[in-house]
Scaffold this active site. Sequence first.
Site, PDB file in Angstrom:
ATOM      1  N   ASP A 207       0.862  -1.184   0.000  1.00 21.94           N
ATOM      2  CA  ASP A 207       0.000   0.000   0.000  1.00 21.94           C
ATOM      3  C   ASP A 207       0.895   1.230   0.000  1.00 21.94           C
ATOM      4  OD1 ASP A 207      -2.332   1.613   0.352  1.00 21.94           O
ATOM      5  OD2 ASP A 207      -1.901   1.705   2.488  1.00 21.94           O
ATOM      6  N   LYS A 378     -15.966  20.492  -0.926  1.00 19.21           N
ATOM      7  CA  LYS A 378     -14.582  20.185  -1.304  1.00 19.21           C
ATOM      8  C   LYS A 378     -14.525  18.726  -1.742  1.00 19.21           C
ATOM      9  CE  LYS A 378     -12.881  18.709   3.209  1.00 19.21           C
ATOM     10  NZ  LYS A 378     -12.140  19.048   4.408  1.00 19.21           N
ATOM     11  N   ARG A 569      -5.775   4.281  -8.128  1.00 17.03           N
ATOM     12  CA  ARG A 569      -7.246   4.213  -8.080  1.00 17.03           C
ATOM     13  C   ARG A 569      -7.701   2.760  -7.946  1.00 17.03           C
ATOM     14  NH1 ARG A 569      -8.518   9.153  -6.535  1.00 17.03           N
ATOM     15  NH2 ARG A 569      -8.362  10.775  -8.129  1.00 17.03           N
ATOM     16  N   LYS A 575      -7.073  -5.105  -5.078  1.00 17.29           N
ATOM     17  CA  LYS A 575      -5.779  -5.422  -4.464  1.00 17.29           C
ATOM     18  C   LYS A 575      -5.661  -6.928  -4.214  1.00 17.29           C
ATOM     19  CE  LYS A 575      -4.984  -1.000  -2.087  1.00 17.29           C
ATOM     20  NZ  LYS A 575      -4.719  -0.334  -0.792  1.00 17.29           N
ATOM     21  N   ASP A 599      -6.579  -2.753   3.369  1.00 18.43           N
ATOM     22  CA  ASP A 599      -5.497  -3.642   2.947  1.00 18.43           C
ATOM     23  C   ASP A 599      -5.672  -5.066   3.471  1.00 18.43           C
ATOM     24  OD1 ASP A 599      -4.098  -1.458   1.749  1.00 18.43           O
ATOM     25  OD2 ASP A 599      -3.404  -0.862   3.738  1.00 18.43           O
TER      26      ASP A 599
END
EC number: 7.6.2.1
Length: 857
Positions: A207, A378, A569, A575, A599
């Site tokens: 990561d 934002k 992304r 993963k 993760d």
Amino acid sequence: YSRFAFLSVLYQQFKFFLNLYFLVVACSQFVPSLKIGYLYTYWAPLGFVLAVTMVREAVDEVRRCRRDKEMNSQLYSKLTVRGTVIGVVIYTGKEMRSVLNTSQSKNKVGLLDLELNRLTKALFLAQVVLSVVMVALQGFLGPWFRNLFRFVVLFSYIIPISLRVNLDMGKSAYGWMIMRDENIPGTVVRTSTIPEELGRLVYLLTDKTGTLTQNEMVFKRLHLGTVSYGTDTMDEIQSHIIQSYAQPPAPKVRKSVSSRIHEAVKAIALCHNVTPVYESRVNGVSTEPESTEADQDFSDDNRTYQASSPDEVALVRWTESVGLTLVNRDLTSLQLKTPAGHILTYYILQIFPFTSESKRMGIIVREEATGDITFYMKGADVAMASIVQYNDWLEEECGNMAREGLRTLVVAKKSLTEEQYQDFESRYNQAKLSIHDRALKVAAVVESLEREMELLCLTGVEDQLQADVRPTLELLRNAGIKIWMLTGDKLETATCIAKSSHLVSRNQNIHVFRPVSNRGEAHLELNSFRRKHDCALVISGDSLEVCLRYYEHEFVELACQCPAVVCCRCSPTQKAQIVRLLQQHTDNRTCAIGDGGNDVSMIQAADCGIGIEGKEGKQASLAADFSITQFKHIGRLLMVHGRNSYKRSAALGQFVMHRGMIISTMQAVFSSIFYFASVPLYQGFLMVGYATIYTMFPVFSLVLDQDVKPEMALLYPELYKDLTKGRSLSFKTFLIWVLISVYQGGILMYGALVLFDQEFVHVVAISFTALILTELLMVALMVRTWHWLMVVAELISLGCYLASLAFLNEYFDLSFIMTRVFLWKVCVITLVSCLPLYIIKYLKRKFSPPSYSKLSS
């Protein structure tokens, strides 16, 4: 954690061929016609082996249970430390983010265990062939099938039952050594079954945020379109803020730089989910906050900020540093303190939290003093680009900041009249009450407000690299480990971090895989990529998904040739998918390292999972096989402990098999000389003692051996490449040990038969004593670096054997053992069995030394 878990662990033990084989052999001894020797010589070792393994598994489970309870207590403490808990809302179920990010954990088995399992099957095949040969030489007379099974049981020591217990105890020793290493403090071994995997890794998937970087955000850049402010010009912003709150508001003709800075800083100070927290203090000492608000210290020194994202805390801390401070927040209002010390109150009318789908968050506030209603928002540039008014600088500046390794956020606002807000509120509440498609309708109402917003500023926050990341990545790369960085960040930021961390070396080309959405585009881009050589690959999660859908094999084949790969992304599911792809297509061992809940699935899918205790909590650390406190510790964990664990287990496993093969060879020679009778050479305590107190300690002391000093392993990481080839334990090394066993077993048995004085009992005494001495000398032959405990183990074993001779009158003639004849015959046989091997070792080290010995010299 339940009692039924015990049955699951027991089932896992008998999945190994070794344990299942000995269970069948032990059960066969209940059949009178197949019985050879005493029952306890079969059941006691099997029970001991299973007991040791189960105890080790139980210790792991108990530790895991304690860690979870400790973690839950810490979470409870965090809830209660700042006040009295009235109620707790707990999200649970299969649709929780943490559960969706986590895959079903698997029972991990190391590559070395699988290799040894294959070798034990080969030994079983050899055992059956040897038994068939014996029966064939008998001429298949009488009940030959029963005799065949008796020979199989008789040669059962060719597969050593002590193999598993020695390896399991060795694994526990390696785990203890890792946790006691002062150079990697805080390292925890959570899965004690796979320490050897640390020495066999080819792919490291890491990561970015919190793993390669510290996950400590520092505000670095504010861009207003026409002017940009960095760390060296923040004092100018502070003076503008002081000036804007000191003077009365000017008429709105054309906004000055000062007013634009004021609007930008105010938006950053209001648009977030940060809560300021104050410790209760009595005489300057922090206490449990049972006191009222009046007793609390609201000074700047006593304030800390809490938020789900460190980015938000960094932004609010920055506004505090330039003069606009968030001092209080509750469910309905926010309070800001100006440089002059005045408190400004803003009422929260609506708040739209950040989601991974929307990639933005918004808030509608009403200023108490003026009654003005403002919608602030934002978010990521990809989400905000279509929301803000037309501009010609946002895209370019986002790219510039990303290339500097900064995480960017676009800030915008929209002023609302009372009528506009009331209209929005009624539509919004109506959408929230909808029974069908509520989420879609709510999103549609919010999006109706997100149009033509005024672009205020672009912020850049830096996530600093972890300590010694660069030398650690260089060390791993020199060790032949290919590193893939899997991150959720944007392409430019991920590429910049890959360069700054030296994941991609400065003189290395980078191929950025262009966005593809269909099969044709993927085909063209893969062809373009195929023409590149020795370059790092950068690809987005969307393009990766398209490539894997149509050209999975081709893409993985090309990517595996790259020295480094960056996937940006990337979702948690992707993963884990990448880990599984590498396992399926390469057959190489993979390691995944991360620090957050996203993760966990990657860590669990990898052959070896490493978790870092970081800012995002302990979720990754608790789910991992190994837990470390800093990324730099992975270098020593792999180069030193991975090397030692693999080398030691390989040597230990092969020597234990040699110990079984040598005595089986002696049994075969004995049976062939005495008319192929299925009668055991050694019975009862001799067999139990041979596998335990007579040879166990020296053999197990091999877990202390090392071929290379830790400093040398770290200085020359290239030595690690040899480990991944699996040369320490292979069919070649196995066959060498078979030849050694056959030679030594034959010498010991024939030597004893040639030298014995008419009585069979002397054959047993001479051959068994020579066997014990040979095993002790063979351990000494294997040792590369002597440890004082190895010497102690050799002396203890020899002492135990000599002391037990006084009690072995059932097997030995004690009067014969005390004679010089016995002594010289044993010495001659032992010398003939061991001296040639010592000579071969000396010649090999002189004329063809291994690479590590060249470095040592």
